[in-house]
Design an enzyme around this catalytic site. Structure first.
Site, PDB file in Angstrom:
ATOM      1  N   ASN A  30       0.835  -1.191   0.000  1.00 15.16           N
ATOM      2  CA  ASN A  30       0.000   0.000   0.000  1.00 15.16           C
ATOM      3  C   ASN A  30       0.872   1.243   0.000  1.00 15.16           C
ATOM      4  OD1 ASN A  30       0.555  -0.840   2.767  1.00 15.16           O
ATOM      5  ND2 ASN A  30      -0.985   0.606   3.477  1.00 15.16           N
TER       6      ASN A  30
ATOM      7  N   GLU B  38       0.182   5.275   0.613  1.00 22.49           N
ATOM      8  CA  GLU B  38      -0.778   6.290   1.009  1.00 22.49           C
ATOM      9  C   GLU B  38      -0.366   7.660   0.493  1.00 22.49           C
ATOM     10  OE1 GLU B  38      -2.273   4.116   5.104  1.00 22.49           O
ATOM     11  OE2 GLU B  38      -1.100   5.958   5.273  1.00 22.49           O
ATOM     12  N   ASN B  39      -1.340   8.566   0.509  1.00 20.85           N
ATOM     13  CA  ASN B  39      -1.129   9.937   0.094  1.00 20.85           C
ATOM     14  C   ASN B  39      -1.891  10.826   1.056  1.00 20.85           C
ATOM     15  OD1 ASN B  39      -2.027  12.435  -1.649  1.00 20.85           O
ATOM     16  ND2 ASN B  39      -0.256  11.533  -2.671  1.00 20.85           N
TER      17      ASN B  39
ATOM     18  N   CYS C 252      -4.144   0.391  -2.451  1.00 19.30           N
ATOM     19  CA  CYS C 252      -3.987  -0.797  -1.611  1.00 19.30           C
ATOM     20  C   CYS C 252      -2.872  -1.690  -2.162  1.00 19.30           C
ATOM     21  CB  CYS C 252      -5.289  -1.589  -1.570  1.00 19.30           C
ATOM     22  SG  CYS C 252      -6.694  -0.689  -0.895  1.00 19.30           S
TER      23      CYS C 252
ATOM     24  N   GLU D 285      -2.950  -4.915  -2.563  1.00 10.66           N
ATOM     25  CA  GLU D 285      -3.474  -5.914  -3.494  1.00 10.66           C
ATOM     26  C   GLU D 285      -3.567  -5.355  -4.906  1.00 10.66           C
ATOM     27  OE1 GLU D 285      -5.872  -6.520   0.412  1.00 10.66           O
ATOM     28  OE2 GLU D 285      -4.788  -4.895  -0.597  1.00 10.66           O
TER      29      GLU D 285
ATOM     30  N   CYS E 265     -10.214  -5.120   0.663  1.00 13.81           N
ATOM     31  CA  CYS E 265     -11.378  -4.230   0.611  1.00 13.81           C
ATOM     32  C   CYS E 265     -12.223  -4.535  -0.626  1.00 13.81           C
ATOM     33  CB  CYS E 265     -10.923  -2.771   0.610  1.00 13.81           C
ATOM     34  SG  CYS E 265     -10.219  -2.203  -0.952  1.00 13.81           S
TER      35      CYS E 265
ATOM     36  N   CYS F 292     -10.576  -3.767  -4.051  1.00 18.95           N
ATOM     37  CA  CYS F 292      -9.592  -4.788  -4.430  1.00 18.95           C
ATOM     38  C   CYS F 292     -10.284  -6.059  -4.910  1.00 18.95           C
ATOM     39  CB  CYS F 292      -8.660  -5.090  -3.266  1.00 18.95           C
ATOM     40  SG  CYS F 292      -7.501  -3.746  -2.924  1.00 18.95           S
TER      41      CYS F 292
END
Length: 130
Positions: A43, A45-46, A54, A56, A85, A88
């Site tokens: 993963n 993030e931003n 993610c 996956e 999730c 995904c």
């Protein structure tokens, strides 16, 4: 073909590269393709959370970027063995059938096996996609 344990180990290694300063929830993933190649992702993030990806999906997109279109297996590793999730799951359905084995693992290598069909029994589809 790689074993579930080998795929989990690749996902554990990918998790070490996760960039997750906002959630502190590191995810590593690895997919094996029908051609027998393995691609990994983590993963990322931003600060604008909608721009995060993610682990996956990062692994699936790496496989697609490598010219692959069909997945044979997925391993995903989180601290607590969380499930993929919904986004995904839908992306997985684009490149795999309901029988895709998904190894849900923790960093110690322990895992349980579910199928994509169990996690997403009725995926969105279109008559435009064959």
């Amino acid at each position: 073909s790689v074993s579930p344990e080998e795929l989990v180990e690749v996902a554990i290694a990918a998790r070490a590269h996760a960039y997750c300063p906002y959630s502190d929830f590191a995810v590593g993933a690895a997919v094996e393709t029908e051609a027998g190649r393995v691609y990994s992702g983590c993963n990322v993030e931003n600060v604008s959370s909608g721009l995060s990806i993610c682990g996956e999906r990062a692994a699936v997109f790496a496989a697609v970027s490598g010219g692959e279109r069909m997945l044979r297996a997925l391993a995903v590793v989180t601290a607590d063995g969380s499930m993929p999730c919904g986004a995904c799951r839908q992306v997985l359905a684009e490149f795999a059938g309901a029988d895709l084995p998904i190894y849900i693992a923790t960093p110690d290598g322990a895992y349980q096996t579910l199928t994509l069909g169990e996690l997403l029994p009725r995926p969105f589809s279109s008559p435009l996609v064959q």
